[in-house]
Design a protein around this motif. Sequence first.
Motif, PDB file in Angstrom:
ATOM      1  N   PRO A   1       0.369  -3.714 -10.416  1.00  0.00           N
ATOM      2  CA  PRO A   1       0.018  -3.198  -9.089  1.00  0.00           C
ATOM      3  C   PRO A   1       0.531  -1.780  -8.856  1.00  0.00           C
ATOM      4  O   PRO A   1      -0.145  -0.966  -8.212  1.00  0.00           O
ATOM      5  CB  PRO A   1       0.671  -4.198  -8.130  1.00  0.00           C
ATOM      6  CG  PRO A   1       1.760  -4.835  -8.911  1.00  0.00           C
ATOM      7  CD  PRO A   1       1.248  -4.898 -10.317  1.00  0.00           C
ATOM      8  N   LEU A   2       1.723  -1.464  -9.368  1.00  0.00           N
ATOM      9  CA  LEU A   2       2.256  -0.119  -9.170  1.00  0.00           C
ATOM     10  C   LEU A   2       1.391   0.932  -9.862  1.00  0.00           C
ATOM     11  O   LEU A   2       1.104   1.988  -9.300  1.00  0.00           O
ATOM     12  CB  LEU A   2       3.692  -0.031  -9.697  1.00  0.00           C
ATOM     13  CG  LEU A   2       4.773  -0.636  -8.805  1.00  0.00           C
ATOM     14  CD1 LEU A   2       6.107  -0.661  -9.526  1.00  0.00           C
ATOM     15  CD2 LEU A   2       4.891   0.124  -7.494  1.00  0.00           C
ATOM     16  N   PHE A   3       0.957   0.640 -11.071  1.00  0.00           N
ATOM     17  CA  PHE A   3       0.112   1.573 -11.810  1.00  0.00           C
ATOM     18  C   PHE A   3      -1.182   1.849 -11.051  1.00  0.00           C
ATOM     19  O   PHE A   3      -1.612   3.009 -10.911  1.00  0.00           O
ATOM     20  CB  PHE A   3      -0.202   1.005 -13.189  1.00  0.00           C
ATOM     21  CG  PHE A   3      -1.188   1.836 -13.972  1.00  0.00           C
ATOM     22  CD1 PHE A   3      -0.802   3.018 -14.567  1.00  0.00           C
ATOM     23  CD2 PHE A   3      -2.509   1.416 -14.099  1.00  0.00           C
ATOM     24  CE1 PHE A   3      -1.724   3.787 -15.281  1.00  0.00           C
ATOM     25  CE2 PHE A   3      -3.427   2.173 -14.801  1.00  0.00           C
ATOM     26  CZ  PHE A   3      -3.038   3.358 -15.403  1.00  0.00           C
ATOM     27  N   LEU A   4      -1.799   0.798 -10.524  1.00  0.00           N
ATOM     28  CA  LEU A   4      -3.060   0.973  -9.803  1.00  0.00           C
ATOM     29  C   LEU A   4      -2.867   1.737  -8.502  1.00  0.00           C
ATOM     30  O   LEU A   4      -3.650   2.639  -8.160  1.00  0.00           O
ATOM     31  CB  LEU A   4      -3.685  -0.399  -9.518  1.00  0.00           C
ATOM     32  CG  LEU A   4      -4.109  -1.193 -10.763  1.00  0.00           C
ATOM     33  CD1 LEU A   4      -4.593  -2.582 -10.366  1.00  0.00           C
ATOM     34  CD2 LEU A   4      -5.193  -0.455 -11.538  1.00  0.00           C
ATOM     35  N   LEU A   5      -1.811   1.407  -7.757  1.00  0.00           N
ATOM     36  CA  LEU A   5      -1.576   2.069  -6.475  1.00  0.00           C
ATOM     37  C   LEU A   5      -1.134   3.521  -6.652  1.00  0.00           C
ATOM     38  O   LEU A   5      -1.575   4.412  -5.919  1.00  0.00           O
ATOM     39  CB  LEU A   5      -0.529   1.287  -5.675  1.00  0.00           C
ATOM     40  CG  LEU A   5      -1.002  -0.057  -5.123  1.00  0.00           C
ATOM     41  CD1 LEU A   5       0.179  -0.888  -4.636  1.00  0.00           C
ATOM     42  CD2 LEU A   5      -2.000   0.143  -3.993  1.00  0.00           C
TER      43      LEU A   5
ATOM     44  N   GLY B   1      12.169   5.328  -8.102  1.00  0.00           N
ATOM     45  CA  GLY B   1      11.576   4.827  -6.867  1.00  0.00           C
ATOM     46  C   GLY B   1      11.024   3.426  -6.966  1.00  0.00           C
ATOM     47  O   GLY B   1      10.595   2.850  -5.956  1.00  0.00           O
ATOM     48  N   THR B   2      11.032   2.849  -8.166  1.00  0.00           N
ATOM     49  CA  THR B   2      10.465   1.503  -8.338  1.00  0.00           C
ATOM     50  C   THR B   2      11.496   0.548  -8.959  1.00  0.00           C
ATOM     51  O   THR B   2      12.299  -0.051  -8.264  1.00  0.00           O
ATOM     52  CB  THR B   2       9.179   1.573  -9.181  1.00  0.00           C
ATOM     53  OG1 THR B   2       9.452   2.211 -10.445  1.00  0.00           O
ATOM     54  CG2 THR B   2       8.104   2.372  -8.454  1.00  0.00           C
ATOM     55  N   GLY B   3      11.504   0.424 -10.286  1.00  0.00           N
ATOM     56  CA  GLY B   3      12.318  -0.606 -10.924  1.00  0.00           C
ATOM     57  C   GLY B   3      13.814  -0.457 -10.767  1.00  0.00           C
ATOM     58  O   GLY B   3      14.525  -1.454 -10.599  1.00  0.00           O
TER      59      GLY B   3
ATOM     60  N   ILE C   1       0.823  -1.203   0.000  1.00  0.00           N
ATOM     61  CA  ILE C   1       0.000   0.000   0.000  1.00  0.00           C
ATOM     62  C   ILE C   1       0.862   1.259   0.000  1.00  0.00           C
ATOM     63  O   ILE C   1       0.378   2.365  -0.282  1.00  0.00           O
ATOM     64  CB  ILE C   1      -0.925  -0.009   1.241  1.00  0.00           C
ATOM     65  CG1 ILE C   1      -2.184   0.836   0.992  1.00  0.00           C
ATOM     66  CG2 ILE C   1      -0.192   0.447   2.475  1.00  0.00           C
ATOM     67  CD1 ILE C   1      -3.240   0.133   0.227  1.00  0.00           C
ATOM     68  N   LEU C   2       2.178   1.094   0.244  1.00  0.00           N
ATOM     69  CA  LEU C   2       3.077   2.248   0.260  1.00  0.00           C
ATOM     70  C   LEU C   2       3.345   2.799  -1.135  1.00  0.00           C
ATOM     71  O   LEU C   2       4.048   3.795  -1.283  1.00  0.00           O
ATOM     72  CB  LEU C   2       4.393   1.863   0.932  1.00  0.00           C
ATOM     73  CG  LEU C   2       4.273   1.475   2.407  1.00  0.00           C
ATOM     74  CD1 LEU C   2       5.637   1.175   2.994  1.00  0.00           C
ATOM     75  CD2 LEU C   2       3.597   2.575   3.200  1.00  0.00           C
ATOM     76  N   GLY C   3       2.767   2.163  -2.160  1.00  0.00           N
ATOM     77  CA  GLY C   3       2.845   2.756  -3.488  1.00  0.00           C
ATOM     78  C   GLY C   3       1.997   4.007  -3.606  1.00  0.00           C
ATOM     79  O   GLY C   3       2.204   4.835  -4.498  1.00  0.00           O
ATOM     80  N   LEU C   4       1.042   4.165  -2.694  1.00  0.00           N
ATOM     81  CA  LEU C   4       0.162   5.337  -2.735  1.00  0.00           C
ATOM     82  C   LEU C   4       0.904   6.674  -2.618  1.00  0.00           C
ATOM     83  O   LEU C   4       0.574   7.622  -3.341  1.00  0.00           O
ATOM     84  CB  LEU C   4      -0.897   5.236  -1.631  1.00  0.00           C
ATOM     85  CG  LEU C   4      -1.897   4.072  -1.739  1.00  0.00           C
ATOM     86  CD1 LEU C   4      -2.807   4.044  -0.522  1.00  0.00           C
ATOM     87  CD2 LEU C   4      -2.722   4.203  -3.006  1.00  0.00           C
ATOM     88  N   PRO C   5       1.885   6.815  -1.724  1.00  0.00           N
ATOM     89  CA  PRO C   5       2.574   8.113  -1.628  1.00  0.00           C
ATOM     90  C   PRO C   5       3.278   8.542  -2.909  1.00  0.00           C
ATOM     91  O   PRO C   5       3.457   9.746  -3.133  1.00  0.00           O
ATOM     92  CB  PRO C   5       3.579   7.886  -0.489  1.00  0.00           C
ATOM     93  CG  PRO C   5       2.988   6.793   0.329  1.00  0.00           C
ATOM     94  CD  PRO C   5       2.301   5.900  -0.653  1.00  0.00           C
ATOM     95  N   LEU C   6       3.696   7.590  -3.747  1.00  0.00           N
ATOM     96  CA  LEU C   6       4.327   7.966  -5.010  1.00  0.00           C
ATOM     97  C   LEU C   6       3.348   8.750  -5.885  1.00  0.00           C
ATOM     98  O   LEU C   6       3.681   9.780  -6.450  1.00  0.00           O
ATOM     99  CB  LEU C   6       4.823   6.717  -5.744  1.00  0.00           C
ATOM    100  CG  LEU C   6       6.071   6.042  -5.185  1.00  0.00           C
ATOM    101  CD1 LEU C   6       6.334   4.737  -5.927  1.00  0.00           C
ATOM    102  CD2 LEU C   6       7.277   6.967  -5.304  1.00  0.00           C
ATOM    103  N   GLY C   7       2.125   8.233  -6.002  1.00  0.00           N
ATOM    104  CA  GLY C   7       1.112   8.942  -6.780  1.00  0.00           C
ATOM    105  C   GLY C   7       0.734  10.258  -6.140  1.00  0.00           C
ATOM    106  O   GLY C   7       0.482  11.254  -6.834  1.00  0.00           O
TER     107      GLY C   7
END
Length: 507
Positions: free
Chosen positions: A266-270, A230-232, A51-57
């Motif tokens: 999942p990253l795109f959605l979050l 921040g991801t790949g 769920i910590l992908g949310l702060p990126l967006g």
Amino acid sequence: MSTTDLAGTIPADTNRVGAIETRGIEPVPSTERTGGPGQLFWVWFAANISILGLPLGATLVALRGMNIWQALLVAAIGSFGSFALVGLISVAGKWGGAPSMTLSRAIFGPRGNHGPTVISWLSRVGWETVNTTTAAYALLALLDIAFGLTANPVLTVISLLAFVALTLVVSGLGHATLVWIQQWATYVFGALNIVVAAFLITRVDWHAVLDAPAAPLSVVIAGIGVIAAGTGIGWANAGADMARYQHRNVPGGRIVAAASAGAGIPLFLLIGLGGLLSAGDGTLASASDPVSAIQVMLPSWMAVPYLLAAFGGLLLSNNLSVYSAGLTMITLGIRTRRVVAVGLDIVLTLAGGIYFMLIAGNFYGPFITFISLLAVPITAWVAVFLADMLFRRDYDPRGLMDTTRTSAYWYHGGFRWSAVLPWLAGTVVGLLFLTASTSADDVWFSGPLADSWLGTNGLGWVAAFVVAGALYLLFGVRSARRSGTAGQRGDARPEADAEDRTAGTRR
């Protein structure tokens, strides 16, 4: 004793669910490479459902001023694209059957490879400490809501121990168990994430979302770099670790697609959901503790599934990170079994968690700043590794394991300067654009070009990638061609296994 002596002593067929994987960094024989792209898809999906992908967006919308359509575009290109790079390095794992940093010996030499490997290990341990500490906070909040247990030092240590113990079970058992757990746990924690996300959508200010103006193109380009970094990019040095059990006949394109889609979905959605939540409200983007910031948005009855989802997502990410860190530690020359290396890594992570939760005052700011500094040399390594793949199709298994003068990859005193120097140059150039700080008043380091467009948009890592890759293509490939075989045949010696060499030419 040379590390060559370790090869060939591993019992066959130890890569089974529930059994301890006894293979370390030794190249996997062709007979044990039975994996397919589906395994990689679930491994990378699980590692990115946190769920910590949310702060990126939230950062894209609240701090960079994008509208939701731009944020979604940036999320798609940044996440799918950066994990395509992870997939490319995974293809090298199929070719050589060894972990990423072990394959790196063929490029940098056994001694020259120490620098990138130390950086890689520090980064892995750093993110594991972030995961462990954040998960412990989530568990403490869960215990408070469910049982009324107030956080105290003893309960804090118990929470840390619970998280690292679960990580140790999966990462310690090894590849087959990790792949199995990542797939089935994704169903459980993925479902919890969907439930929480569905509720969070009801909190979206749709008026603010639809009325938000578009940001300039330069902001969008910079945003893609931020998401990729921040991801790949942070996972790239672990790509081959999971792909070394892939079957020789698996097309390279399917491996790249599995990594890109597995993490990208999942990253795109979050990231998209984080952008929706932050339209008109920058709380999430500026929060020092994103777990608590999201929890505030939820009623108490929804906090339980949310905290479970947060804990589980962090655990799935940590499983993969600890497994990779254990292999990286062995590549550094630590003479121990893989499961022991994983245990040592867990102990360090536990100690770090205890320090940051019970002793240190501010945790996230300084520690994440330190990890961000490491991202620059990691990116330079990625550039050199990928550039080398353009001219290599296999790796000498004996040469990878031999770190003495008899190694096919000994080069000049254990260093291949045509790779080491471009890596160092890329690192230095990247740091010129970097500002490392925890706040406006606490600046650790500021490069002379930090105020340029690349610097202010956090794209110093792009400069590091371009410089390192270009210099290696200029000098490293030329050096390989002068040697006659180095770049094109993996510097393989005649005694390398003929079957592996033939199979390694398949894409």
